[in-house]
Design a protein around this motif. Structure first.
Motif, mmCIF file in Angstrom:
data_model
loop_
_atom_site.group_PDB
_atom_site.id
_atom_site.type_symbol
_atom_site.label_atom_id
_atom_site.label_comp_id
_atom_site.label_asym_id
_atom_site.label_seq_id
_atom_site.Cartn_x
_atom_site.Cartn_y
_atom_site.Cartn_z
ATOM 1 N N GLN A 464 85.654 54.661 23.824
ATOM 2 C CA GLN A 464 86.367 53.436 24.196
ATOM 3 C C GLN A 464 85.606 52.623 25.256
ATOM 4 O OE1 GLN A 464 87.830 56.524 24.296
ATOM 5 N NE2 GLN A 464 88.902 56.355 22.348
ATOM 6 N N ALA A 465 84.320 52.936 25.471
ATOM 7 C CA ALA A 465 83.562 52.297 26.553
ATOM 8 C C ALA A 465 83.591 50.772 26.500
ATOM 9 C CB ALA A 465 82.128 52.813 26.566
ATOM 10 N N PRO A 466 83.367 50.127 25.333
ATOM 11 C CA PRO A 466 83.387 48.654 25.318
ATOM 12 C C PRO A 466 84.715 48.062 25.784
ATOM 13 C CG PRO A 466 82.393 49.512 23.309
ATOM 14 C CD PRO A 466 82.988 50.682 24.015
ATOM 15 N N GLN A 467 85.825 48.683 25.331
ATOM 16 C CA GLN A 467 87.137 48.151 25.728
ATOM 17 C C GLN A 467 87.413 48.431 27.208
ATOM 18 O OE1 GLN A 467 90.296 49.350 23.134
ATOM 19 N NE2 GLN A 467 91.839 48.105 24.164
ATOM 20 N N HIS A 502 79.791 59.415 32.189
ATOM 21 C CA HIS A 502 79.449 59.077 30.806
ATOM 22 C C HIS A 502 77.945 58.886 30.656
ATOM 23 C CE1 HIS A 502 83.751 58.234 30.775
ATOM 24 N NE2 HIS A 502 83.702 58.309 29.448
ATOM 25 N N HIS A 503 77.435 59.234 29.482
ATOM 26 C CA HIS A 503 76.014 59.044 29.196
ATOM 27 C C HIS A 503 75.728 57.553 29.028
ATOM 28 C CE1 HIS A 503 75.330 63.280 28.924
ATOM 29 N NE2 HIS A 503 76.231 63.427 27.956
ATOM 30 N N PRO A 504 74.584 57.078 29.520
ATOM 31 C CA PRO A 504 74.256 55.644 29.453
ATOM 32 C C PRO A 504 74.389 55.008 28.072
ATOM 33 C CG PRO A 504 72.705 56.779 30.877
ATOM 34 C CD PRO A 504 73.562 57.837 30.269
ATOM 35 N N PRO A 505 74.006 55.694 26.973
ATOM 36 C CA PRO A 505 74.135 55.019 25.666
ATOM 37 C C PRO A 505 75.556 54.563 25.336
ATOM 38 C CG PRO A 505 72.761 56.978 25.469
ATOM 39 C CD PRO A 505 73.345 57.003 26.851
ATOM 40 N N THR A 506 76.569 55.230 25.928
ATOM 41 C CA THR A 506 77.948 54.858 25.608
ATOM 42 C C THR A 506 78.346 53.517 26.200
ATOM 43 O OG1 THR A 506 78.838 56.028 27.538
ATOM 44 C CG2 THR A 506 78.661 57.279 25.494
ATOM 45 N N PHE A 507 77.724 53.121 27.334
ATOM 46 C CA PHE A 507 78.147 51.865 27.969
ATOM 47 C C PHE A 507 77.028 50.840 28.129
ATOM 48 C CE2 PHE A 507 77.245 54.893 31.491
ATOM 49 C CZ PHE A 507 76.229 54.210 32.140
ATOM 50 N N SER A 508 75.803 51.212 27.803
ATOM 51 C CA SER A 508 74.687 50.299 28.049
ATOM 52 C C SER A 508 74.821 48.996 27.267
ATOM 53 C CB SER A 508 73.361 50.985 27.710
ATOM 54 O OG SER A 508 73.382 51.464 26.373
ATOM 55 N N ALA A 543 73.394 57.284 36.991
ATOM 56 C CA ALA A 543 73.605 57.514 35.561
ATOM 57 C C ALA A 543 72.394 57.073 34.750
ATOM 58 C CB ALA A 543 74.855 56.779 35.089
ATOM 59 N N LEU A 544 71.743 55.953 35.155
ATOM 60 C CA LEU A 544 70.626 55.378 34.404
ATOM 61 C C LEU A 544 69.268 55.922 34.844
ATOM 62 C CD1 LEU A 544 71.800 51.654 34.375
ATOM 63 C CD2 LEU A 544 71.913 53.262 32.476
ATOM 64 N N LYS A 545 69.250 56.783 35.839
ATOM 65 C CA LYS A 545 68.001 57.293 36.422
ATOM 66 C C LYS A 545 67.082 57.889 35.336
ATOM 67 C CE LYS A 545 66.550 60.897 39.692
ATOM 68 N NZ LYS A 545 67.015 61.990 40.563
ATOM 69 N N PRO A 546 65.781 57.528 35.271
ATOM 70 C CA PRO A 546 65.101 56.550 36.132
ATOM 71 C C PRO A 546 65.250 55.122 35.591
ATOM 72 C CG PRO A 546 63.521 57.607 34.683
ATOM 73 C CD PRO A 546 64.851 58.220 34.369
ATOM 74 N N VAL A 547 65.468 54.178 36.498
ATOM 75 C CA VAL A 547 65.610 52.767 36.119
ATOM 76 C C VAL A 547 64.235 52.106 36.206
ATOM 77 C CG1 VAL A 547 66.775 50.591 36.616
ATOM 78 C CG2 VAL A 547 67.956 52.765 37.029
ATOM 79 N N LYS A 548 63.756 51.625 35.073
ATOM 80 C CA LYS A 548 62.406 51.038 35.026
ATOM 81 C C LYS A 548 62.428 49.520 35.136
ATOM 82 C CE LYS A 548 60.287 54.992 34.286
ATOM 83 N NZ LYS A 548 59.390 55.576 35.302
ATOM 84 N N THR A 549 63.484 48.903 34.614
ATOM 85 C CA THR A 549 63.582 47.437 34.648
ATOM 86 C C THR A 549 64.990 47.037 35.017
ATOM 87 O OG1 THR A 549 64.152 47.375 32.297
ATOM 88 C CG2 THR A 549 61.802 47.138 32.861
#
Length: 1199
Positions: A464-467, A502-508, A543-549
């Motif tokens: 339900q991440a988008p909602q 939550h894993h980044p792909p669920t909300f990125s 959660a996003l570690k490592p952040v490159k951009t």
């Protein structure tokens, strides 16, 4: 003004009013006259004066005041009736509970109040005030109101009022009657049941009578559950039938009565829980004014995201519709069951949870919020009692179906069931949060529920991440107002947890849409909003570690630096900005490495609060390669902070310094140790042992990283001080490990120093006073030096061996130290070439000095470790043949067993097993305990061989053998291998069955073993608790046959031989509360805690106070229902010691410790007490907060 002056004068000095009787009478008459004044402020001040005067006036005047006020209360003047009622309430509440004045006042006032209540011509308003006054009398002076000679009797007056035409009078009469029944005569309650409750609860009674009766049952359950509990079989079915009648007030009253019974009669209501849950789930859907009765369709309308938000429901408005009260009461009933019945979690998830979810969209906001709160309770109970969420619980395919492994269905656990319901739960709740018509308080409750869900089940909202992000964006995009800010803070707190779980792909995919709103929050003026916004980005970065951009990282960095540069930044916001700088460096290192590092200049300040900055620097130093120039700058800053006076924050500073020193890539600068070592000198003392330990660790680290520049400074500035520290008996455990680490680093830093350290340690302890000398510590230091620099071993052994020769005239202290050193060195040096040293140790077994004998046993055992084949048989033979030296020989064997490796023990276990067992059977308890410790250690070396041998001795006729067996098995619980647990699991209950042994010593040892098992191996006993607990509870009861009277000179003293066993039983209960909470039947558990609060032993009381503290955290609903029952015991504990001519200082200290223990429990309980639910406890808390313990109590409550 005159009344005010009079009031102040009385408060300052009560004696100022006592004197001339005529003057006292005149003043009283004048004050009473002013009660009739036309100005409200004057009347109120007169009432306050009467409240103070009633405590000090003469008896005749007191009678006059009471008579006058009662006359006023019957007046036709409404204002005069009201103010007289207020005056009577004030007087009743202010009467001192001790002394004759209270007795006379009650004697005069109670009959008049009862007569007034029996007067049919009295106006309803007066009746309500009179009932309120009578309630105060019942609570404060129960003995006077319950007097069987009182005429008229309260019951005969109160019962007719239950039929009064005015609802308010009936409700007030119900409350007063319920307060009276606990102090009434038993036959009066029986009469009430026969003549009123049972007849009026029958289906044939009028609706009005059924309402009143059901309300009365609820009130009685709240005030005296023990009276009503035995007759629930006759009451519950009648209440359930009454709730099915077509009368909404009766339905509501019935549900409230069932709720009271669930909370207050937990044991007796158990057989009816199925019916009660069914009633709750039925009436939570009660909505006759809504046409659509189809639950499924209604649920779809509530939660379908493609439809509008139930426009038909929300547009419906009817001021006369009270059905929401029934739904709310049904929700509270279900909440009561959920909050007090963790054992029913699986049933609740199957039968109640789907119904609650279906009602998430109730059209009445108060009901909706109540339902969400109830589901929050269900989730919290799952976290506490549902076990642990296993990885297999998360195995769901699309649509929430459970997978089967090899055709087997996964067991229904609370976590499995709640995961299966998450899709419908999230869909329904998110749809409500999306609705533009949902008010801010409801939104806040919704986001709080989502927060609870993620706390219990991290990652549960992945689908339900988008909602979720869309809903939070709408809330955060609103303009910040005082009402919206609280909601936005709750929303941000939830969002931080969402990103963290939550894993980044669920909300990125949805991140870009919400980032602008979140970035805007960083600049908010509202401190809480800005703080929570920073915390959200902290969670996001991790959660996003490592952040490159990411341009947003630049924005966050800029805003954080700006906040840190601003001197008037709020402390909480500054702390969050400091944390985000650390997170950016750790999670987005590449993006900030090219910066000018201005942030560290503002972050590393030397004024103001620096705790947060120290932790940030520590984190970055441990995780990021920055460069030695940055490390140098931070070390310089840390050294400046180290110079500050006071202890605050020093522990974190040392941790930071440790991380920074380890971060140097090109080595520690040569000029750093000469600067740092002098600053550490102040911490090389026993004034603060924790900081001493950290300072020694830093010195050891410097010796390791930069020996050439550190060693000279240590030798000159610190070594003499550390010699003194080494022999201090105050140093033990982890701090002493730091001392050993220092000596290891010291001798490795300089190859020559070892030859000087050993004699200097001896010289230092020789100079010390006996009370300040620990020979064991010095021996360990010498052993550590020899171990790290074995070239000095031969010289050290020769030096100390000369004191052990038969011809030596060494002092006892030299002999003790020599023996201890031989033991420490002999553990890793084979002493077989010098057998005379081992022989000398054995010869000292016959010494007259106890410390020499103990040191000799230590030496013999540890020398044997160095060469088991050569020395161990000698010790074993002494165990078998020399009864006089058996205890010391066993101590030597314990050293062998303790310090040998697992492989070494396997080779000698058979040699030790039989002599250990045989020679402990008829020995004293202390000898038996040493042997048992060895047997337990040996059993873990070959459990498949030795565990059955222990098991077969359980039914042995000798209590000594059984005691040895259970003691030995307790020592095996430290073994944590899975293979051992598998062997132990099949026999552990046979060992623990000795809790019911006929011998007191065996029972006590078995209880101790159970306590150890509960702490170290709870997984082996959880499922057996139903059979363990009855015996354990039995041991908490005081046994009169174990209490004996001992004559001590002219005094007699009672000795309770069962105290140790009882204390161990309570300690075990406390352990079970931590490790096996889900398997405890809390209501029965609470009964024994309450018994322990009144135990004769202060130690038992303290354990029970600790349990109350813990119960307030894990079972607030259950414990909050028993607060009034707990109060008398707590009040007694708070009274302190009764000072007599025989009272000694230790008695006062013990009493003070008990008071402090009680205070901690009361503070914890006061946080969960519901206003008005526990009047006795509330009075106790109020008194405590205003007496000499008030300041400490308020600090504990605020903590």
């Amino acid at each position: 003004m005159g009344l005010n002056d009079l009031l102040l004068e009385i408060k300052q000095d009560q004696n100022s009013f006592i004197g001339d009787e005529n003057m006292e009478s005149k003043v009283l008459k004048q004050v009473l006259a002013l009660v009739e004044d036309k100005i409200s402020e004057v009347k109120n001040q007169a009432v306050k004066c009467l409240g103070q005067l009633i405590k000090i006036i003469r008896e005749a005047h007191m009678v006059m005041v009471v008579d006058k006020l009662i006359d006023y209360s019957s007046s036709k003047d409404e204002e005069l009736r009201d103010i007289s009622g207020l005056a009577l309430k004030t007087i009743t509440a202010e009467l001192p509970q001790d002394g004759t004045i209270a007795a006379k006042a009650c004697e005069k006032l109670t009959p008049k109040l009862l007569v007034q209540l029996g007067n049919s011509s009295i106006p309803p308003e007066t009746l309500i005030e009179t009932l309120a006054i009578l309630s105060i009398l019942i609570v404060r002076f129960p003995s006077y109101v319950s007097n069987p000679d009182l005429d008229p009797q309260p019951l005969s007056v109160l019962t007719p009022l239950l039929s009064h035409p005015r609802t308010a009078v009936r409700k007030r009469a119900i409350s007063t009657l319920a307060q009276f029944l606990p102090v009434a005569q038993p036959q009066q309650f029986s009469e009430l049941l026969k003549t009123l409750i049972f007849p009026n609860l029958s289906p044939s009674a009028s609706i009005e009578k059924q309402r009143t009766t059901v309300q009365l049952i609820a009130a009685i359950a709240r005030h005296s559950p023990y009276q009503i509990a035995p007759i629930l079989n006759d009451l519950v079915p009648g209440i359930v039938k009454a709730a099915s009648k077509e009368d909404e007030e009766l339905k509501e009253s019935g549900l409230q009565a069932l709720e009271a019974l669930v909370l207050r009669c937990p044991t007796e209501v158990t057989p009816f829980l199925g019916n009660i849950i069914q009633v709750g789930t039925q009436f939570i859907k009660y909505d006759p004014n809504y046409a659509d009765d189809g639950d499924d369709d209604e649920d779809e309308e509530m939660v379908d995201p493609d439809e509008e938000d139930d426009a038909e429901l929300d547009d419906y408005s009817d001021d006369e519709d009270t059905s929401y009260k029934i739904r709310r009461s049904a929700t509270k009933l279900l909440a009561a069951v959920i909050g007090t019945r963790p054992e029913l979690l699986v049933t609740l998830y199957k039968d109640v949870s789907p119904v609650l979810i279906s009602r998430f969209g109730d059209r009445e906001e108060t009901v909706r919020v109540e339902i969400w709160a109830t589901y929050g309770i269900l989730l919290k109970q799952t976290a506490l009692y549902g076990g642990s969420p296993q990885a297999k619980d998360a195995e769901y395919s699309v649509g929430g179906k459970r997978k089967r492994n090899e055709g087997m269905e996964i067991e229904d656990t609370p976590f499995v069931l709640v995961r299966g319901q998450i899709p419908s739960l999230a869909k329904s709740l998110l749809q409500q949060l999306k609705s533009p018509k949902t008010a801010a308080p409801a939104l806040q409750s919704g986001f709080s529920l989502l927060h609870t869900l993620l706390t219990v089940l991290p990652g549960a909202l992945a689908s339900q991440a988008p909602q979720v992000i869309a809903n939070t964006k709408v809330v955060l995009a609103q303009s910040t107002t005082s009402s919206a800010s609280t909601l936005q803070v709750t929303c941000l707190t939830f969002l931080a947890l969402f990103f963290a779980t939550h894993h980044p792909p669920t909300f990125s995919g949805s991140l870009d849409s919400i980032l602008p709103v979140l970035l805007k929050g960083l600049g908010e003026r509202h401190p809480r909003l800005a703080s929570e916004s920073f915390r959200v980005f902290s969670s996001l970065l991790n959660a996003l570690k490592p952040v490159k951009t990411g341009d947003w990282v630049e924005r966050v960095y800029t805003e954080a630096v700006q906040r840190l540069s601003n001197h008037d930044t709020d402390a909480e916001v500054r702390g969050c900005a400091e944390d985000i700088i650390g997170d950016i460096w750790i999670c987005a290192t590449d993006l900030v490495k090219g910066k000018n590092r201005k942030e560290w200049e503002t972050l590393c300040r030397t004024s103001g609060r620096t705790e947060g900055a120290i932790k940030v620097v520590t984190r970055v130093a441990r995780e990021v390669e920055i460069g030695d120039d940055w490390v140098n700058g931070c070390v310089e800053w840390v050294l400046a902070l180290l110079k500050r006076s006071g202890r605050s924050g020093k522990s974190d500073i040392f941790s930071c310094l440790d991380a920074l020193l380890k971060r140097y890539s090109a080595g520690v600068p040569a000029d750093l140790p000469p600067t740092l070592i002098p600053q550490l000198k102040v911490y090389i003392s026993t004034n603060d042992i924790a900081l001493l330990s950290q300072a020694l660790n830093i010195i050891a680290l410097l010796l390791e990283l930069s020996p050439s520049s550190t060693f000279p400074e240590v030798e000159i500035d610190l070594l003499q001080d550390i010699y003194v520290i080494a022999h201090s008996p105050l140093i033990s455990g982890v701090p002493f490990d730091s001392v050993l680490a220092f000596f290891s680093a010291l001798v490795e830093a300089d190859m020559q120093i070892a030859t000087h350290v050993v004699p200097n340690l001896v010289i230092s302890i020789d100079k010390a006073a006996k009370a300040e000398a620990s020979y064991a510590n010095v021996a360990r230091c010498i052993g550590q030096v020899v171990k790290c620099q074995q070239t000095v071993a031969a010289g050290t052994i020769a030096e100390f061996a000369k004191y052990l020769r038969p011809t030596s005239k060494a002092k006892n202290s030299q002999v003790v130290l020599s023996l201890l050193v031989m033991g420490e060195v002999g553990r890793f040096i084979d002493m077989s070439p010098q057998p005379d040293i081992f022989t000398a140790a054995l010869d000292r077994f016959g010494s007259e000095q106890e410390e020499v004998r103990a040191a000799a046993a230590f030496a013999a055992g540890n020398i044997a470790v160095g060469n088991l084949h050569h020395f161990l048989p000698v010790i074993v033979k002494m165990v078998e043949t020399d009864s006089a030296k058996r205890l010391l020989s066993l101590h030597a064997l314990k050293e062998v067993v303790t310090h040998c490796s697992h492989g070494q023990l396997e080779n000698v276990a058979d040699l030790l097993w039989v002599p250990l067992f045989q020679n402990s059977e008829n020995s004293e308890e202390i000898t038996r305990n040493v042997a048992a410790a060895c047997l337990g250690k040996l059993a873990t070396t070959a459990p498949s061989r030795y565990l059955p041998q222990l098991h077969e001795r359980i039914p042995d006729e000798s209590p000594a053998v059984r005691a040895t067996v259970i003691s030995a098995i307790r020592y095996t619980f430290a073994e944590s291998t899975q293979s051992y647990d598998e062997l132990l699991s099949s026999v552990i209950m046979d060992f623990l069955s000795l809790v019911a042994d006929s011998d007191l010593t065996v029972r006590r040892l078995a209880l101790s073993a159970l306590n150890s098992a509960a702490r170290t191996k709870p997984h082996l006993i959880r499922d057996h608790l139903p059979s363990i607990l009855p015996g354990l509870y039995q041991e908490t009861i005081i046994k009169p046959e174990l209490i004996r009277t001992v004559q001590m000179g002219p005094w007699t003293h009672k000795v309770d031989d069962g105290l140790e066993a009882r204390k161990t039983a309570y300690e075990t209960l406390y352990t079970l509360l931590d490790t096996c909470l889900a398997k405890l039947e809390l209501h029965e558990f609470l009964v024994h805690v309450l018994i322990g609060l009144s135990d004769e032993s202060d130690e038992v009381k303290v354990i029970c106070h600790m349990m109350l503290f813990r119960l307030a955290q894990v079972a607030p609903t259950a414990i909050s229902q028993r607060l009034d029952d707990i109060t008398p015991a707590l009040e007694k504990s708070m009274k302190g010691a009764t000072v007599t001519k025989d009272t000694v200082k230790q008695d006062l200290e013990r009493a003070a410790e008990l008071q402090k223990s009680t205070l901690r429990a009361v503070a914890a309980l006061s946080k969960i007490a519901q206003p008005g639910a526990s009047p006795k406890f509330e009075v106790f808390v109020d008194v405590t907060s205003r007496n000499e313990w008030g300041t400490e109590f308020k600090e504990l409550v605020g903590a």
